[in-house]
Design an enzyme around this catalytic site. Structure first.
Site, mmCIF file in Angstrom:
data_model
loop_
_atom_site.group_PDB
_atom_site.id
_atom_site.type_symbol
_atom_site.label_atom_id
_atom_site.label_comp_id
_atom_site.label_asym_id
_atom_site.label_seq_id
_atom_site.Cartn_x
_atom_site.Cartn_y
_atom_site.Cartn_z
ATOM 1 N N ALA A 142 0.848 -1.195 0.000
ATOM 2 C CA ALA A 142 0.000 0.000 0.000
ATOM 3 C C ALA A 142 0.880 1.240 0.000
ATOM 4 O O ALA A 142 2.085 1.164 0.258
ATOM 5 C CB ALA A 142 -0.924 0.005 1.220
ATOM 6 N N GLU A 162 7.410 -1.500 -4.092
ATOM 7 C CA GLU A 162 7.579 -2.255 -2.856
ATOM 8 C C GLU A 162 7.910 -3.726 -3.074
ATOM 9 O O GLU A 162 8.575 -4.344 -2.236
ATOM 10 C CB GLU A 162 6.326 -2.131 -1.991
ATOM 11 C CG GLU A 162 6.087 -0.701 -1.505
ATOM 12 C CD GLU A 162 4.921 -0.592 -0.540
ATOM 13 O OE1 GLU A 162 4.255 -1.626 -0.263
ATOM 14 O OE2 GLU A 162 4.665 0.519 -0.060
ATOM 15 N N GLU A 204 13.783 5.240 0.406
ATOM 16 C CA GLU A 204 14.926 5.092 1.314
ATOM 17 C C GLU A 204 14.527 4.737 2.743
ATOM 18 O O GLU A 204 15.223 3.994 3.430
ATOM 19 C CB GLU A 204 15.746 6.399 1.328
ATOM 20 C CG GLU A 204 16.504 6.636 0.029
ATOM 21 C CD GLU A 204 17.335 7.902 0.070
ATOM 22 O OE1 GLU A 204 17.444 8.515 1.152
ATOM 23 O OE2 GLU A 204 17.882 8.279 -0.977
#
Length: 249
Positions: A142, A162, A204
């Site tokens: 998400a 992701e 990051e």
């Protein structure tokens, strides 16, 4: 004794009387019956139109039930959200003051691999540390939407960032508000099927561990209390219910 010509006259008169009686007979009852359905059909049209008007009126009534905003002041502005102090008149006429967190909205992705088993597909879940919860949580992929970004484009971007996965088939599942008492963040959920593996490139500050887990195992994790994330609970349980409904049909 009457003549033959005079005797034929009454017989001829009887025949003519019978012909006239046949002509004057009322129309058969069948014709009256065939006309009745037309009347009922004509009556049903106004009734249908009235129902449609009522539906539109109800929708319009719901749409206008919003608060009247008197003032709105930004009391905090951060990189992810801003906090507003609003003064307003609520739909019932009550004066109110609210502190509201405004957000661009988020997307949630239920990434599914059902190539081997459609009844118990593999689901992509992630594990990462959440400071607000003060613990590691298992979640679905998400992320937040960028200003002006379309929800589907945001979902595709977040899944790729992701997990590295892309998907051939995307479909909206549900939209909800996680905590509408003070948070204006809308969560738009998509299912993604036909997964294609790639290279993840998270931001990051994101340390994400992800894996594929069978839907049945994710449901067991929910039952044991191993999954506490709201968007994951909402999405997985809704999807499992829909999948169960398809099996029954």
């Amino acid at each position: 004794m009457p003549s033959k010509a005079n005797a034929a006259k009454p017989a001829k008169a009887k025949k003519q009387a019978k012909k006239q009686a046949k002509k004057q007979k009322p129309a058969p009852a069948v014709e009256a019956k065939t006309a009745e359905p037309k009347k009922t059909a004509a009556k049903s049209k106004p009734a249908k139109a009235l129902k449609q008007k009522k539906r539109k009126a109800r929708k319009a009534a719901v749409a206008v039930e919003t608060a009247k905003l008197i003032s709105s002041v930004v009391v905090f502005q951060g990189p992810l959200f801003r906090v507003l102090h609003d003064k307003l008149i609520e739909p019932g006429g009550r004066n109110s003051e609210r502190d509201v967190i405004r957000h661009n909205g988020s997307v949630v992705i239920l990434a599914i691999d059902n190539s081997k088993n459609k009844k118990d597909p593999w689901i992509v879940i992630e594990r990462q540390y959440r400071h607000a919860a003060n613990q590691f949580l298992w979640e679905l992929p998400a992320g937040k939407l960028e200003p002006g970004e379309e929800a589907l484009a945001g979902a595709q971007r977040e899944l790729a960032e992701e997990t590295g996965y892309s998907a051939k088939k995307w479909k909206p599942l549900v939209e909800y508000y996680a905590s509408p008492g003070f948070l204006g963040e809308s969560m738009k959920v998509f299912t993604a099927e036909g997964l294609v593996a790639g290279h993840a490139h998270p931001e990051e500050d994101e340390k994400i561990e992800f894996r594929l887990v069978k839907l049945s195992e994710v449901l067991k994790m929910i039952e044991k209390g191993a999954i506490l994330d709201g968007k994951t609970l909402t999405t997985v349980l809704l999807y499992a219910r829909k999948l169960g409904g398809k099996r029954k049909k």
